[in-house]
Design an enzyme around this catalytic site. Structure first.
Site, short mmCIF file in Angstrom:
data_model
loop_
_atom_site.label_atom_id
_atom_site.label_comp_id
_atom_site.label_asym_id
_atom_site.label_seq_id
_atom_site.Cartn_x
_atom_site.Cartn_y
_atom_site.Cartn_z
N GLY A 204 36.00 72.93 21.73
CA GLY A 204 35.65 74.28 22.13
C GLY A 204 35.40 74.45 23.62
N SER B 104 36.27 65.59 23.84
CA SER B 104 37.62 65.29 23.36
C SER B 104 38.31 66.62 23.03
CB SER B 104 37.55 64.39 22.12
OG SER B 104 36.91 65.09 21.07
N GLU C 18 40.67 72.81 32.04
CA GLU C 18 41.56 71.66 32.21
C GLU C 18 41.20 70.88 33.48
OE1 GLU C 18 43.39 70.87 29.77
OE2 GLU C 18 43.75 72.75 28.70
N CYS D 74 35.99 61.97 9.79
CA CYS D 74 34.94 61.31 9.01
C CYS D 74 33.59 61.99 9.16
CB CYS D 74 34.83 59.84 9.41
SG CYS D 74 34.14 59.58 11.07
N ASN E 101 39.65 69.73 20.84
CA ASN E 101 39.09 70.53 19.75
C ASN E 101 37.57 70.65 19.75
OD1 ASN E 101 41.66 71.07 18.70
ND2 ASN E 101 41.65 69.14 17.61
N CYS F 250 35.24 64.14 14.28
CA CYS F 250 36.30 63.32 13.68
C CYS F 250 36.44 63.71 12.21
CB CYS F 250 35.91 61.84 13.83
SG CYS F 250 37.12 60.67 13.14
N CYS G 70 36.65 59.66 16.30
CA CYS G 70 35.57 58.80 16.75
C CYS G 70 36.22 57.49 17.24
CB CYS G 70 34.58 58.53 15.62
SG CYS G 70 35.25 57.59 14.23
#
Length: 195
Positions: free
Chosen positions: A14, A10, A91, A150, A12, A148, A185
């Site tokens: 890295g 997803s 990308e 959380c 972020n 996430c 998540c």
């Protein structure tokens, strides 16, 4: 035997940082690389002048691909002039299925490893064309971990509007960073969309 690799995650997680580290590792050993990124990503080159820029502030110049780019021809042509040790694609979700097959042929026929980095799914949880093709035919699949809020593994990309409200509909591609997307998540993604 060279391989076609797909590093996916997803937002972020890295991905660009990992690509730039891999590029550095090759170059540090005196090996030439060829970097590619999507022409659709209008965020770069920015003030840094780099085409691929990580959120942690490192970057590198790269070739740009669009849906019309024949990656096979461009890479083979460059390799004929000066040997390339690896091809790295940022990308990669924006590749077409045909371009993924071109990259597979590069690995198979020229012996050049191809390392692709990209998102697996869009803001609605659907696969991108390039990601679907890479998941289907890549020799090696590596999931990079994003987190996430959380603390759980983030696997989804929530698109938000200018005031931070979740966006449910729209074009699959809308370029943006932390101002437009949140890595969540699945549970928090569903809750954000009230699903």
């Amino acid at each position: 035997m060279a391989k076609l690799h797909f590093y996916y995650a997803s937002m972020n997680a890295g991905k660009s940082t990992a690509l730039l580290q891999a590029d550095f590792n090759y170059r540090e050993r005196g090996m030439a690389t060829m970097l590619w990124t999507a022409a659709i990503d209008s965020r770069s080159p920015g003030a840094s002048g780099f085409d691929i820029v990580s959120r942690i502030g490192i970057g590198a110049p790269a070739h740009r691909f669009s849906a019309e780019t024949d990656l096979g021809q461009a890479i083979v042509g460059a390799h004929a002039g000066a040997p390339i040790a690896a091809v790295l694609v940022d990308e990669a979700q924006f590749l077409t299925a045909a371009q993924v097959w071109q990259l597979a042929r590069i690995a198979d026929d020229t012996g050049i490893p191809v390392l692709c980095y990209g998102l697996r799914t869009d803001f609605q949880g659907a696969l991108f064309e390039g990601s679907a093709a890479l998941l289907a035919i890549a020799d090696r699949l590596v999931e990079l971990r994003a987190v996430c809020h959380c603390g759980a593994k983030a696997t989804m990309n929530l698109r938000v509007d200018a005031v931070g409200k979740p966006v449910r509909h729209g074009a699959q591609t809308e370029i943006g960073g932390n101002d437009r997307y949140l890595a969540l998540c699945r549970r928090h993604f569903r809750e954000s969309l009230n699903q």
